[in-house]
Design a protein around this motif. Sequence first.
Motif, PDB file in Angstrom:
ATOM      1  N   ALA A 146      -3.144  11.196   2.189  1.00 33.72           N
ATOM      2  CA  ALA A 146      -1.755  10.752   2.043  1.00 33.72           C
ATOM      3  C   ALA A 146      -1.654   9.239   1.968  1.00 33.72           C
ATOM      4  N   GLY A 147      -2.658   8.578   1.447  1.00 35.07           N
ATOM      5  CA  GLY A 147      -2.640   7.119   1.378  1.00 35.07           C
ATOM      6  C   GLY A 147      -2.995   6.535   2.716  1.00 35.07           C
ATOM      7  N   GLU A 148      -2.762   5.264   2.886  1.00 32.97           N
ATOM      8  CA  GLU A 148      -3.139   4.598   4.110  1.00 32.97           C
ATOM      9  C   GLU A 148      -2.007   4.536   5.125  1.00 32.97           C
ATOM     10  N   ALA A 149      -0.838   5.078   4.800  1.00 33.24           N
ATOM     11  CA  ALA A 149       0.277   5.027   5.745  1.00 33.24           C
ATOM     12  C   ALA A 149      -0.100   5.731   7.037  1.00 33.24           C
ATOM     13  N   ALA A 150      -0.815   6.841   6.914  1.00 36.41           N
ATOM     14  CA  ALA A 150      -1.207   7.589   8.108  1.00 36.41           C
ATOM     15  C   ALA A 150      -2.273   6.852   8.904  1.00 36.41           C
ATOM     16  N   ALA A 151      -3.025   5.960   8.254  1.00 35.45           N
ATOM     17  CA  ALA A 151      -4.093   5.243   8.936  1.00 35.45           C
ATOM     18  C   ALA A 151      -3.586   4.026   9.686  1.00 35.45           C
ATOM     19  N   LEU A 152      -2.342   3.651   9.432  1.00 42.39           N
ATOM     20  CA  LEU A 152      -1.802   2.489  10.114  1.00 42.39           C
ATOM     21  C   LEU A 152      -1.608   2.788  11.588  1.00 42.39           C
ATOM     22  N   ARG A 173       0.811  -1.226   0.000  1.00 45.23           N
ATOM     23  CA  ARG A 173       0.000   0.000   0.000  1.00 45.23           C
ATOM     24  C   ARG A 173       0.836   1.263   0.000  1.00 45.23           C
ATOM     25  N   ILE A 174       1.993   1.212   0.626  1.00 44.51           N
ATOM     26  CA  ILE A 174       2.815   2.415   0.727  1.00 44.51           C
ATOM     27  C   ILE A 174       3.994   2.387  -0.241  1.00 44.51           C
ATOM     28  N   GLY A 175       4.024   1.404  -1.135  1.00 43.53           N
ATOM     29  CA  GLY A 175       5.092   1.316  -2.122  1.00 43.53           C
ATOM     30  C   GLY A 175       6.406   0.870  -1.516  1.00 43.53           C
ATOM     31  N   GLY A 176       6.353   0.056  -0.483  1.00 50.52           N
ATOM     32  CA  GLY A 176       7.548  -0.349   0.231  1.00 50.52           C
ATOM     33  C   GLY A 176       8.296  -1.528  -0.361  1.00 50.52           C
ATOM     34  N   HIS A 177       7.735  -2.209  -1.344  1.00 51.34           N
ATOM     35  CA  HIS A 177       8.440  -3.324  -1.970  1.00 51.34           C
ATOM     36  C   HIS A 177       9.421  -2.786  -3.004  1.00 51.34           C
ATOM     37  N   GLY A 205       0.577   6.658 -10.688  1.00 44.31           N
ATOM     38  CA  GLY A 205       1.842   6.079 -10.269  1.00 44.31           C
ATOM     39  C   GLY A 205       2.146   6.324  -8.804  1.00 44.31           C
ATOM     40  N   THR A 206       1.106   6.634  -8.037  1.00 40.98           N
ATOM     41  CA  THR A 206       1.286   6.889  -6.610  1.00 40.98           C
ATOM     42  C   THR A 206       0.386   5.947  -5.827  1.00 40.98           C
ATOM     43  N   TYR A 207       0.501   6.044  -4.550  1.00 41.22           N
ATOM     44  CA  TYR A 207      -0.348   5.255  -3.656  1.00 41.22           C
ATOM     45  C   TYR A 207      -1.280   6.186  -2.906  1.00 41.22           C
ATOM     46  N   LYS A 208      -1.457   7.383  -3.438  1.00 42.73           N
ATOM     47  CA  LYS A 208      -2.298   8.399  -2.804  1.00 42.73           C
ATOM     48  C   LYS A 208      -3.599   8.535  -3.567  1.00 42.73           C
ATOM     49  N   ARG A 209      -4.616   8.949  -2.849  1.00 41.96           N
ATOM     50  CA  ARG A 209      -5.915   9.173  -3.478  1.00 41.96           C
ATOM     51  C   ARG A 209      -5.966  10.572  -4.059  1.00 41.96           C
ATOM     52  N   ARG A 210      -6.925  10.791  -4.947  1.00 37.99           N
ATOM     53  CA  ARG A 210      -7.094  12.106  -5.556  1.00 37.99           C
ATOM     54  C   ARG A 210      -7.532  13.165  -4.554  1.00 37.99           C
ATOM     55  N   HIS A 239      -6.249   1.826  -8.589  1.00 41.58           N
ATOM     56  CA  HIS A 239      -6.616   3.009  -9.386  1.00 41.58           C
ATOM     57  C   HIS A 239      -5.583   4.125  -9.266  1.00 41.58           C
ATOM     58  N   PRO A 240      -5.233   4.583  -8.054  1.00 40.43           N
ATOM     59  CA  PRO A 240      -4.216   5.650  -7.994  1.00 40.43           C
ATOM     60  C   PRO A 240      -2.847   5.180  -8.488  1.00 40.43           C
ATOM     61  N   PHE A 241      -2.535   3.914  -8.321  1.00 38.89           N
ATOM     62  CA  PHE A 241      -1.252   3.408  -8.807  1.00 38.89           C
ATOM     63  C   PHE A 241      -1.205   3.450 -10.331  1.00 38.89           C
ATOM     64  N   ILE A 242      -2.250   2.965 -10.976  1.00 41.91           N
ATOM     65  CA  ILE A 242      -2.261   2.911 -12.440  1.00 41.91           C
ATOM     66  C   ILE A 242      -2.342   4.303 -13.047  1.00 41.91           C
TER      67      ILE A 242
END
Length: 175
Positions: free
Chosen positions: A163-169, A65-69, A154-159, A148-151
């Motif tokens: 800031a993506g789900e990193a903050a929700a963790l 989800r956060i592009g960590g791979h 190219g990010t993991y953030k929503r429109r 959808h945001p990745f394709i």
Amino acid sequence: MKRLEHIFVVLNGWALILMLAAMTLIVGANISLRYLTGHSLPWADEAARYLMIWMTFGGAGLVLRIGGHVAITNLQDALPDIGQKIMRAAIALGLLIFFGFMVYVGLQYAQRMQYQVTPALRLPFLYVYAAMPVGFGLLILHLLLIAHPFITAGTYKRRDGDAGEAAALPGGANG
């Protein structure tokens, strides 16, 4: 839908935290007992190993989800915008197919091991190997939620500026 996704991500994060806490307590207790009494728990290493396996498979989706791979983007960056989107869509589709295949293989493997038990805990290996289909199932859900945001960007953030789900963790800015 956004609320359900948030709950899903937070629950996944808390499951990992609980597994890490259990592993820490088990290993810490085993070390303490070994030095204080000269005896250790015969099942501690095995339990810690199986918790680590579950943490690895269960946490892979949150890392996705956060592009960590690991990602090599040289080819993608050299393409025009539409080419980048096509490549990211192909990557997402390839990952989805691979994750689905691994759920299938993991289920078969876990079923084959259901009658064999672990040496110290005497648990059916089914519970250990179930980490694979569960983890890849979680990867599928996480991938579908960020596809959808990745394709498109190219990010993991929503429109909407989230800031993506990193903050929700758990332990994140909002967790």
